[in-house]
Design a protein around this motif. Structure first.
Motif, PDB file in Angstrom:
ATOM      1  N   LEU A 309       0.735  -1.280  -0.034  1.00 41.72           N
ATOM      2  CA  LEU A 309      -0.215  -0.177  -0.020  1.00 41.72           C
ATOM      3  C   LEU A 309       0.771   1.219  -0.049  1.00 41.72           C
ATOM      4  N   THR A 310       1.896   1.362   0.844  1.00 36.56           N
ATOM      5  CA  THR A 310       3.004   2.437   0.558  1.00 36.56           C
ATOM      6  C   THR A 310       3.502   2.727  -0.449  1.00 36.56           C
ATOM      7  N   TYR A 311       4.063   1.615  -1.011  1.00 36.92           N
ATOM      8  CA  TYR A 311       4.979   1.820  -2.334  1.00 36.92           C
ATOM      9  C   TYR A 311       3.628   2.268  -3.438  1.00 36.92           C
ATOM     10  N   TYR A 312       2.483   1.755  -3.321  1.00 35.19           N
ATOM     11  CA  TYR A 312       1.716   2.013  -4.396  1.00 35.19           C
ATOM     12  C   TYR A 312       1.013   3.193  -4.257  1.00 35.19           C
ATOM     13  N   LEU A 313       0.892   3.819  -3.255  1.00 27.44           N
ATOM     14  CA  LEU A 313       0.244   5.311  -2.898  1.00 27.44           C
ATOM     15  C   LEU A 313       1.427   6.305  -3.272  1.00 27.44           C
ATOM     16  N   ILE A 314       2.527   5.970  -2.987  1.00 29.25           N
ATOM     17  CA  ILE A 314       3.844   6.735  -3.320  1.00 29.25           C
ATOM     18  C   ILE A 314       3.656   6.853  -4.902  1.00 29.25           C
ATOM     19  N   GLY A 315       3.937   5.910  -5.449  1.00 30.63           N
ATOM     20  CA  GLY A 315       3.935   5.744  -6.855  1.00 30.63           C
ATOM     21  C   GLY A 315       2.763   6.388  -7.750  1.00 30.63           C
ATOM     22  N   LEU A 316       1.705   6.103  -7.075  1.00 31.85           N
ATOM     23  CA  LEU A 316       0.678   6.901  -7.606  1.00 31.85           C
ATOM     24  C   LEU A 316       0.413   8.388  -7.495  1.00 31.85           C
ATOM     25  N   GLY A 317       0.936   8.765  -6.503  1.00 32.09           N
ATOM     26  CA  GLY A 317       1.155  10.221  -6.206  1.00 32.09           C
ATOM     27  C   GLY A 317       2.260  10.917  -7.474  1.00 32.09           C
ATOM     28  N   LEU A 318       3.366  10.105  -7.448  1.00 31.86           N
ATOM     29  CA  LEU A 318       4.176  10.634  -8.313  1.00 31.86           C
ATOM     30  C   LEU A 318       3.806  10.607  -9.722  1.00 31.86           C
ATOM     31  N   PHE A 319       3.238   9.432 -10.098  1.00 34.43           N
ATOM     32  CA  PHE A 319       2.668   9.325 -11.450  1.00 34.43           C
ATOM     33  C   PHE A 319       1.637  10.407 -11.975  1.00 34.43           C
ATOM     34  N   GLN A 320       0.855  10.819 -11.009  1.00 36.31           N
ATOM     35  CA  GLN A 320      -0.232  11.807 -11.110  1.00 36.31           C
ATOM     36  C   GLN A 320       0.397  13.189 -11.516  1.00 36.31           C
ATOM     37  N   GLY A 321       1.311  13.309 -10.551  1.00 36.71           N
ATOM     38  CA  GLY A 321       2.081  14.623 -10.540  1.00 36.71           C
ATOM     39  C   GLY A 321       2.900  14.694 -12.029  1.00 36.71           C
ATOM     40  N   LEU A 322       3.572  13.817 -12.377  1.00 35.41           N
ATOM     41  CA  LEU A 322       4.145  13.887 -13.460  1.00 35.41           C
ATOM     42  C   LEU A 322       3.443  13.959 -14.762  1.00 35.41           C
ATOM     43  N   ASP A 426      -3.420   6.174 -21.680  1.00 32.57           N
ATOM     44  CA  ASP A 426      -3.947   4.834 -21.528  1.00 32.57           C
ATOM     45  C   ASP A 426      -4.244   4.666 -19.985  1.00 32.57           C
ATOM     46  N   PRO A 427      -5.530   4.096 -20.127  1.00 37.23           N
ATOM     47  CA  PRO A 427      -6.055   3.987 -18.316  1.00 37.23           C
ATOM     48  C   PRO A 427      -5.144   2.480 -17.853  1.00 37.23           C
ATOM     49  N   ARG A 428      -4.652   1.967 -18.899  1.00 37.41           N
ATOM     50  CA  ARG A 428      -3.941   0.463 -18.217  1.00 37.41           C
ATOM     51  C   ARG A 428      -2.616   0.788 -17.548  1.00 37.41           C
ATOM     52  N   ALA A 429      -2.321   2.254 -17.637  1.00 38.30           N
ATOM     53  CA  ALA A 429      -1.070   2.593 -16.603  1.00 38.30           C
ATOM     54  C   ALA A 429      -1.278   2.388 -15.354  1.00 38.30           C
ATOM     55  N   TYR A 430      -2.522   2.484 -14.730  1.00 38.00           N
ATOM     56  CA  TYR A 430      -2.955   2.450 -13.255  1.00 38.00           C
ATOM     57  C   TYR A 430      -2.838   0.806 -12.962  1.00 38.00           C
ATOM     58  N   LEU A 431      -2.965   0.114 -13.984  1.00 39.10           N
ATOM     59  CA  LEU A 431      -3.211  -1.439 -13.742  1.00 39.10           C
ATOM     60  C   LEU A 431      -1.516  -1.857 -13.732  1.00 39.10           C
ATOM     61  N   TYR A 432      -0.629  -1.366 -14.516  1.00 39.00           N
ATOM     62  CA  TYR A 432       0.497  -1.760 -14.782  1.00 39.00           C
ATOM     63  C   TYR A 432       1.435  -1.094 -13.486  1.00 39.00           C
ATOM     64  N   LEU A 433       0.957  -0.131 -12.856  1.00 37.06           N
ATOM     65  CA  LEU A 433       1.340   0.258 -11.484  1.00 37.06           C
ATOM     66  C   LEU A 433       0.978  -0.748 -10.327  1.00 37.06           C
ATOM     67  N   LEU A 434      -0.239  -1.137 -10.400  1.00 41.35           N
ATOM     68  CA  LEU A 434      -0.457  -2.352  -9.544  1.00 41.35           C
ATOM     69  C   LEU A 434       0.069  -3.683  -9.831  1.00 41.35           C
ATOM     70  N   LEU A 435       0.309  -3.908 -11.153  1.00 43.73           N
ATOM     71  CA  LEU A 435       1.159  -4.857 -11.436  1.00 43.73           C
ATOM     72  C   LEU A 435       2.776  -4.982 -10.823  1.00 43.73           C
ATOM     73  N   TYR A 436       3.369  -3.930 -11.061  1.00 45.44           N
ATOM     74  CA  TYR A 436       4.710  -3.601 -10.545  1.00 45.44           C
ATOM     75  C   TYR A 436       4.773  -4.018  -9.194  1.00 45.44           C
ATOM     76  N   ASN A 437       3.887  -3.222  -8.400  1.00 41.39           N
ATOM     77  CA  ASN A 437       3.928  -3.491  -6.904  1.00 41.39           C
ATOM     78  C   ASN A 437       3.406  -4.929  -6.309  1.00 41.39           C
ATOM     79  N   SER A 438       2.593  -5.562  -7.107  1.00 37.88           N
ATOM     80  CA  SER A 438       2.175  -6.889  -7.040  1.00 37.88           C
ATOM     81  C   SER A 438       3.607  -7.724  -6.848  1.00 37.88           C
ATOM     82  N   SER A 439       4.191  -7.571  -8.015  1.00 40.21           N
ATOM     83  CA  SER A 439       5.444  -8.248  -8.418  1.00 40.21           C
ATOM     84  C   SER A 439       6.472  -7.982  -7.448  1.00 40.21           C
TER      85      SER A 439
END
Length: 489
Positions: A309-322, A426-439
């Motif tokens: 959860l920590t990694y995903y939320l940090i990544g999501l914030g950076l992703f949205q900002g960039l 592409d909305p799949r970018a959010y799924l790829y972020l989940l995929l990375y953190n799941s891996s």
């Protein structure tokens, strides 16, 4: 007398403008006011030796035309459809449609629309009335090409709300191919289409309906409905000489190639010496604290959940900002080349670390967690593993360790986030972020499960030490692959 003078004026004007309009006027006959719309297809021929643009402007709300603009090559003809709504008219009707051309020195001309409107008789509609434009276009499929920037809120509202509303209102199937105008290749293709049409860039978003270009929110809102109706009925303007651009062609390169690198990035980051060394220290500390295998498994589950959860939320914030910053072309370009440079540098450093580990000097690798953060993490683990608040302590430990580890694991995570931004909207970018953190958490869960089933931690440590050089080599290859894909998208 007016029809005679108008017709004579039209003849002189059309001759001067070198266009031929067939028929020369439209007499819709006698209709009833509740009989619905009547329509007439009008052909316009460019009889000059140069390309011209013809624009049609109605002088009455009862009279509409679609499409409202034609671009005609020398000797080419195009069709427009006039619609007359008699609902608010009564008696003898004479209305004008203004015709403008880009022919130098030619004044505007008028096209006469006339007829007679009778009051409605109860229960009966005029036989001359035709189906409405929406009825004529019902069930058709219209394809649009939409050029916009990912951070444009009005563009997203248009795609999410306006298109479905138009589909429902006009009974059409509208297929929209979105293009990220910040992508240099897409921008180049867009300008090639403008050059073919002979028009200049005015505003974004921009929309192609066949060969008709609408630019800016205001023009799209004002003209799109009419252009959709005309195109669906077969009266729309196709764009000559320009091959249709495949929807999302270049963006799809990145999307199609994204899954495997992101999956590997997460797995490799999970066994990255930074993360794995911390995991081994945690397991050793749990053993010294006298935790049972069952307790170790529970701690591992809550710890891993907090890390995810920590990694995903940090990544999501950076992703949205960039992504928001990338709406500016210069920033998008800087991000692209900065990412390519960083990936190549990390690839080189990982390869260097591979040879360092291979020579038996693992402590001298470049890409490792700074000593300050190591001490912070170890101190936090020693404090938390002995507390009786098992769930809360495990969750807090996962959050704190994740934050401290970012100084090292971010070497993989941050480039992956920037890479996802480069995939466009592409909305799949959010799924790829989940995929990375799941891996990323798969190795963590696997280690805790092995401990639970009785595998000695020494065996895990030994396996990890033998695998460090392969992990470093894998990271070098991963960074190089991502740099190539980033260059292509």
């Amino acid at each position: 007398m007016k029809p005679f003078f108008v017709s004579f004026f039209l003849f002189l004007s059309y001759s001067a403008a070198a266009i031929v309009v067939t028929p020369g006027e439209w007499d819709f006959g006698t209709i009833e006011s509740d009989g619905g719309l009547v329509s007439q297809v009008v052909q316009i021929l460019n009889n000059s030796e140069r390309e011209i643009t013809v624009t049609l402007i109605s002088t009455c709300g009862c009279l509409t035309v679609a499409p409202a603009m034609l671009k005609l090559q020398a000797g080419e003809s195009g069709a427009v459809t006039f619609f007359f709504d008699p609902v608010y008219e009564k008696g003898r009707v004479e209305k004008d449609m203004i015709i403008l051309t880009t022919q130098p020195g030619v004044p505007k001309t008028l096209f006469l629309v006339r007829g007679e409107v009778l009051e409605a008789r109860d229960g009966k509609k005029g036989g001359a009335a035709e189906e409405s434009p929406a009825a004529l276009a019902a069930g058709r499929v219209v394809q649009l090409q939409f050029y916009y920037s990912p951070g444009c809120k009005s563009c997203l509202r248009f795609l999410k709300h306006s298109i479905p509303e138009l589909e429902k209102k006009l009974n059409l199937k509208i297929e929209v191919a979105p293009f990220d105008i910040l992508n240099p290749e897409v921008y180049e293709d867009f300008h090639a289409r403008l050059a073919n049409l002979g028009v200049e860039e005015k505003a974004f978003p921009a929309l192609f309906v066949g060969g008709v270009l609408l630019q800016g929110d205001r023009e799209i809102a004002a003209k799109l409905e009419g252009e959709l109706l005309a195109f669906a009925q077969g009266n729309g303007q196709d764009q000559p000489g320009v091959a249709a651009i495949e929807p999302g062609h270049r963006e799809q390169i990145g999307v199609e190639l994204a899954v495997l690198p992101i999956l590997l990035a997460g797995l490799l980051d999970g066994v990255n010496p930074c993360a794995f060394t911390t995991l081994i220290f945690l397991i050793s500390s749990l053993a010294l604290a006298g935790r049972s295998r069952r307790e170790t498994l529970y701690i591992g589950i809550f710890f891993t959940t907090a890390v995810f959860l920590t990694y995903y939320l940090i990544g999501l914030g950076l992703f949205q900002g960039l992504r928001a910053a990338s709406v500016f072309p210069i920033i998008a370009l800087i991000i692209k080349w900065a990412l390519i440079g960083a990936l190549l540098l990390l690839s080189g450093l990982s390869l260097y670390d591979y040879f360092i580990v291979r020579s038996g000097k693992s402590s001298e690798v470049v890409l490792q967690l700074p000593r300050f953060f190591k001490l912070k993490i170890h101190g936090t683990i020693r404090k938390r593993v002995r507390t009786t608040a098992l769930i809360g302590s495990s969750l807090m430990l996962g959050v704190l360790v994740s934050i401290f580890e970012l100084a090292c694991t971010g070497q993989v995570y941050f480039p992956v986030i920037v890479y996802l931004v480069r995939l466009g909207n592409d909305p799949r970018a959010y799924l790829y972020l989940l995929l990375y953190n799941s891996s990323f958490i798969v190795p963590l869960l696997l280690v805790f499960l092995l401990i639970y089933f009785g595998i000695n931690s020494g065996v895990i440590v030994s396996f990890f030490q033998r695998s460090i050089k392969l992990v470093k080599l894998g990271l070098a290859f991963l960074f190089l692959t991502l740099s190539v894909i980033t260059f292509l998208i």
